[in-house]
Scaffold this active site. Structure first.
Site, PDB file in Angstrom:
ATOM      1  N   HIS A 199     -23.732  32.375 -38.614  1.00 53.11           N
ATOM      2  CA  HIS A 199     -22.894  32.376 -39.867  1.00 53.11           C
ATOM      3  C   HIS A 199     -23.556  31.495 -41.075  1.00 53.11           C
ATOM      4  O   HIS A 199     -23.672  31.626 -41.981  1.00 53.11           O
ATOM      5  CB  HIS A 199     -21.770  31.774 -39.572  1.00 53.11           C
ATOM      6  CG  HIS A 199     -20.680  32.568 -38.645  1.00 53.11           C
ATOM      7  ND1 HIS A 199     -20.282  32.331 -37.497  1.00 53.11           N
ATOM      8  CD2 HIS A 199     -20.610  34.133 -38.593  1.00 53.11           C
ATOM      9  CE1 HIS A 199     -19.777  33.330 -36.827  1.00 53.11           C
ATOM     10  NE2 HIS A 199     -19.536  34.265 -37.804  1.00 53.11           N
ATOM     11  N   ARG A 306     -26.800  49.376 -42.485  1.00 56.63           N
ATOM     12  CA  ARG A 306     -26.690  49.222 -41.036  1.00 56.63           C
ATOM     13  C   ARG A 306     -25.118  49.614 -40.832  1.00 56.63           C
ATOM     14  O   ARG A 306     -24.380  48.783 -40.757  1.00 56.63           O
ATOM     15  CB  ARG A 306     -27.095  48.531 -40.493  1.00 56.63           C
ATOM     16  CG  ARG A 306     -28.592  48.009 -40.480  1.00 56.63           C
ATOM     17  CD  ARG A 306     -28.893  46.597 -39.776  1.00 56.63           C
ATOM     18  NE  ARG A 306     -30.527  46.669 -39.623  1.00 56.63           N
ATOM     19  CZ  ARG A 306     -31.352  46.185 -40.141  1.00 56.63           C
ATOM     20  NH1 ARG A 306     -31.077  45.460 -41.435  1.00 56.63           N
ATOM     21  NH2 ARG A 306     -32.697  46.136 -39.778  1.00 56.63           N
ATOM     22  N   ARG A 342     -27.303  54.944 -42.492  1.00 56.60           N
ATOM     23  CA  ARG A 342     -27.456  55.047 -41.173  1.00 56.60           C
ATOM     24  C   ARG A 342     -26.403  55.283 -40.291  1.00 56.60           C
ATOM     25  O   ARG A 342     -25.396  54.371 -40.438  1.00 56.60           O
ATOM     26  CB  ARG A 342     -28.566  54.026 -40.764  1.00 56.60           C
ATOM     27  CG  ARG A 342     -29.020  54.345 -39.189  1.00 56.60           C
ATOM     28  CD  ARG A 342     -29.906  53.148 -38.729  1.00 56.60           C
ATOM     29  NE  ARG A 342     -29.442  52.080 -38.390  1.00 56.60           N
ATOM     30  CZ  ARG A 342     -30.105  50.939 -38.264  1.00 56.60           C
ATOM     31  NH1 ARG A 342     -31.367  50.848 -38.011  1.00 56.60           N
ATOM     32  NH2 ARG A 342     -29.395  49.959 -37.635  1.00 56.60           N
ATOM     33  N   GLU A 440     -38.884  54.943 -34.984  1.00 55.18           N
ATOM     34  CA  GLU A 440     -38.837  53.499 -34.417  1.00 55.18           C
ATOM     35  C   GLU A 440     -39.005  53.996 -32.601  1.00 55.18           C
ATOM     36  O   GLU A 440     -39.003  52.839 -32.116  1.00 55.18           O
ATOM     37  CB  GLU A 440     -37.378  52.898 -34.582  1.00 55.18           C
ATOM     38  CG  GLU A 440     -36.316  53.744 -34.253  1.00 55.18           C
ATOM     39  CD  GLU A 440     -34.956  53.021 -34.627  1.00 55.18           C
ATOM     40  OE1 GLU A 440     -34.871  51.966 -35.394  1.00 55.18           O
ATOM     41  OE2 GLU A 440     -33.925  53.900 -34.902  1.00 55.18           O
ATOM     42  N   ASP A 464     -37.947  48.040 -34.171  1.00 54.88           N
ATOM     43  CA  ASP A 464     -38.016  48.839 -32.886  1.00 54.88           C
ATOM     44  C   ASP A 464     -39.215  49.397 -32.510  1.00 54.88           C
ATOM     45  O   ASP A 464     -39.786  49.365 -31.145  1.00 54.88           O
ATOM     46  CB  ASP A 464     -36.928  49.628 -32.724  1.00 54.88           C
ATOM     47  CG  ASP A 464     -35.397  49.015 -32.478  1.00 54.88           C
ATOM     48  OD1 ASP A 464     -35.388  48.113 -31.554  1.00 54.88           O
ATOM     49  OD2 ASP A 464     -34.359  49.384 -33.247  1.00 54.88           O
ATOM     50  N   ARG A 474     -37.303  42.607 -28.409  1.00 54.78           N
ATOM     51  CA  ARG A 474     -37.266  42.046 -29.623  1.00 54.78           C
ATOM     52  C   ARG A 474     -36.299  40.909 -29.879  1.00 54.78           C
ATOM     53  O   ARG A 474     -36.508  39.889 -30.628  1.00 54.78           O
ATOM     54  CB  ARG A 474     -37.159  42.926 -30.886  1.00 54.78           C
ATOM     55  CG  ARG A 474     -35.549  43.368 -30.948  1.00 54.78           C
ATOM     56  CD  ARG A 474     -35.780  44.735 -31.819  1.00 54.78           C
ATOM     57  NE  ARG A 474     -34.945  44.219 -32.876  1.00 54.78           N
ATOM     58  CZ  ARG A 474     -34.121  45.016 -33.793  1.00 54.78           C
ATOM     59  NH1 ARG A 474     -34.575  46.507 -33.785  1.00 54.78           N
ATOM     60  NH2 ARG A 474     -33.524  44.952 -34.919  1.00 54.78           N
ATOM     61  N   CYS A 511     -38.420  50.672 -43.210  1.00 52.12           N
ATOM     62  CA  CYS A 511     -37.200  49.550 -43.457  1.00 52.12           C
ATOM     63  C   CYS A 511     -37.161  48.459 -42.442  1.00 52.12           C
ATOM     64  O   CYS A 511     -36.010  47.823 -42.417  1.00 52.12           O
ATOM     65  CB  CYS A 511     -36.039  50.485 -43.639  1.00 52.12           C
ATOM     66  SG  CYS A 511     -35.534  51.461 -41.960  1.00 52.12           S
TER      67      CYS A 511
HETATM   68  C1  PEP Z   1     -35.656  48.882 -37.149  1.00 54.51           C
HETATM   69  O1  PEP Z   1     -35.769  49.028 -35.934  1.00 54.51           O
HETATM   70  O2  PEP Z   1     -36.782  48.406 -37.785  1.00 54.51           O
HETATM   71  C2  PEP Z   1     -34.699  48.821 -38.078  1.00 54.51           C
HETATM   72  C3  PEP Z   1     -34.634  48.813 -39.181  1.00 54.51           C
HETATM   73  O3  PEP Z   1     -33.367  49.157 -37.440  1.00 54.51           O
HETATM   74  P1  PEP Z   1     -32.752  47.668 -36.643  1.00 54.51           P
HETATM   75  O4  PEP Z   1     -33.382  46.538 -37.075  1.00 54.51           O
HETATM   76  O5  PEP Z   1     -31.353  47.761 -37.247  1.00 54.51           O
HETATM   77  O6  PEP Z   1     -32.866  48.208 -35.090  1.00 54.51           O
HETATM   78 MG    MG Z   2     -33.990  49.811 -35.082  1.00 54.14          MG
END
Ligand code: PEP
Ligand code: MG
Length: 573
Positions: A199, A306, A342, A440, A464, A474, A511
């Protein structure tokens, strides 16, 4: 004699430098007095506690009802969770039993019960419940404040009027504190707990002030009134620095302010490279309210909304109308600029509250489009909401975690059915809506041609893509050092996708976080990327790099090193 300087190291959560006086918040739970009351005072003590619990509960509900319109939606949900916790017999009744049976004073009874409850939550395997242990701590702190005579949560800017820079130091910042801090003029935040998505980090970034989180013990080491330096660039906090160091930080602060001011000047400058290549810069958002920050940064559209954040921190799914209102508000705010929504990317580290089961390997499990295709009604609800929002501007639909062509076909069929249902109802939607896929998963990046042909655009999710290419979770700090965006395999997958886009005439953007990492801008341009989407805060830094770049020269340099075995050093480009 002046105190010796202390340097603490945490996680840089929001950029910038701040110099100011510490305002140490909270930690009330550690300081309560413990004593036994006389048996004849039991009823009065119970009443004192019950009254404080009820005042605190009303406070949370009142705050939830009076949130500023730009507050993230999760705050209201969390304030309701806090009010509910205080209505739960575990907190509303059990401490009263401790007063009656053991003659504890109210503060002692409350903290004793709170500690037990917090430990029970913390030991649970489900992440949602584990997080509730910090909620228990927050609500208890609030009741203790009421018991100590603080009648209501006062807006912080009324509490300080000296004009001096003030830096919030806290163990953690609760959502209720977050609401009052958003409206106040604090120069920075420093907290013991928290990660980049805590937060504290969210508030600080949305306020555009520096923040360092995860400092472990800043709350114990800094005292009210200490002079602090918060360095949001390196994640350092200095307590009572020498005059020499203060002077150095004053200079850095001035440099940073001048740099931000000069960046603001390029907000409306077209993002074109020195050799005349137009580069599209769009914004990533998680909440509808963030469309305003995207516009303020000069974003040409939303490259990634998102949508899963609408589904989190709540019980039950948002219905079609609620989703439609959320999507439509972004589409209207962007006034014709493209808004890429998305579809639900739930699973892996992002779980719904009502679903406790965790797959053996959730990142490889029923996530994102796999999850949606397995729940056709839920997917159809979201698709109808998105389609309806398209009537108000330019909407693009982005499908996450696509690996197979049959998934693309199933999604296109689901979108057609959603259109048919709206036709039956007589509800409108845009005639033409672009549909694209996230790249991804390495499989699609390698065998990209049919996907590029079947879809209108591609968006590379490097977060991803790196995870799945390098087999690195990650979210696991234990292997974070191996999470390498510069690994040649990752770069070749990006290049392959961009080249397929060029061959088929389909736009390709990035992105993932790589798009907003300014040290990688030249590399991505050299790979042929012409469309970036990132957090609004990063947009102007990346634009400045673009304005200084010569794409053709970069393409030659990158082509020369792309097939090397070792990672490219982006500084050599
Ligand atoms: C990604 O995987 O790079 C992405 C933009 O989606 P997220 O981070 O929401 O998995
Ligand atoms: Mg992703």
């Amino acid at each position: 004699m002046a105190d010796a300087m202390l340097a603490l190291y945490g996680l840089a959560a929001s950029r910038g430098y701040a110099i100011g006086r510490a305002v140490v918040l909270g930690a009330a739970a550690l300081e309560v007095s413990h004593y036994r009351i006389a048996p004849e005072d039991t009823d009065a003590e119970c009443e004192r506690l019950a009254e404080a619990v009820s005042v605190a509960r009303d406070d949370f509900l009142r705050l939830a009802d009076n949130l500023p319109p730009d507050s993230p939606r999760e705050i209201s949900a969390l304030l309701h969770v806090h009010a509910m916790l205080l209505a739960d017999p575990m907190l509303a009744q059990e401490p009263l039993n401790l007063i009656r049976e053991r003659h504890y004073n109210a503060e002692w009874a409350l903290t004793a019960q709170g500690q037990q409850l917090g430990e029970q939550f913390a030991a649970m395997s489900d992440e949602y419940f584990r997080e509730r242990s910090s909620d228990v701590r927050h609500v208890i702190e609030r009741v203790l404040q009421v018991l100590a005579g603080a009648p209501e949560i006062a807006p912080a800017d009324q509490a300080h009027g000296t004009g001096e820079s003030l830096i919030v130091v806290a163990h953690d910042i609760s959502p209720a504190d977050m609401v009052k801090l958003r409206g106040a003029k604090f120069a920075a935040f420093a907290t013991d707990l928290g990660g980049a998505t805590s937060h504290t980090a969210i508030v600080a970034r949305s306020m555009g002030v520096a923040a360092v989180v995860g400092l472990t013990n800043v709350c114990t080491l800094a005292r009210d009134g200490d002079t602090l330096v918060v360095d949001g660039e390196t994640g350092t906090v200095l307590i009572n620095p020498s005059q020499g160091i203060l002077a150095e930080y004053l200079e850095r602060q001035a440099w940073f302010a001048a740099e931000r001011a000069s960046l603001a000047l390029i907000k409306d400058t077209p993002s074109v490279t020195l050799d005349g290549i137009k580069i599209t810069l769009q914004a990533n958002i998680e909440w509808p309210e963030e469309a305003a920050s995207a516009l303020a940064a000069g974003a040409e559209g939303i490259g990634l909304f998102r949508s899963e954040f609408l589904f989190m921190n709540r019980h039950g799914l948002p219905d079609e109308e609620e989703q439609y209102q959320a999507y439509a508000s972004v589409v209207r705010a962007m006034e014709g600029r493209p808004v890429t929504i998305r579809t639900l990317d739930i699973g892996a580290d992002k779980t719904l509250d009502d679903e406790a089961t965790v797959a053996t390997n959730p990142a490889l499990g029923e996530r994102a489009v796999r999850y949606c295709l397995a729940r056709p009604d839920m997917f159809a609800t979201q698709l109808r909401a998105i389609l309806r929002a398209s009537a108000h501007g330019t909407v693009r639909i982005l499908l996450p975690m696509i690996a197979h062509m049959h998934e693309v076909r199933a999604c296109l069929a689901a979108i057609d059915s959603a259109r048919a249902e709206l036709d039956t109802r007589g509800q409108s939607y845009a005639e033409h809506i672009e549909i694209g896929a996230m790249v991804e998963i390495p499989a699609i990046a390698i065998a990209i041609e049919p996907f590029a042909e079947a879809l209108d655009f591609l968006s590379i999710g490097t977060n991803d893509l790196i995870q799945y290419t390098l087999a690195i979770d990650r979210a696991d700090p234990g292997v974070a050092r191996l999470y390498d965006p510069l690994h040649p395999a990752v770069l070749r997958l990006i290049a392959n996708t961009i080249n397929a886009g060029t061959r088929t005439g389909k736009p390709v953007s990035v992105c993932g976080e790589m798009a907003g990492e300014v040290s990688l801008t030249r590399l991505l341009l050299g790979l042929g990327l012409t469309s970036f989407s990132m957090h609004p805060q990063q947009l102007l830094d990346v634009k400045r790099e673009i304005l200084r770049a010569h794409t053709n020269a970069l393409r030659t340099k990158v082509a020369a090193v792309l097939n090397r075995a070792e990672p490219i050093d982006p500084k050599t480009l």
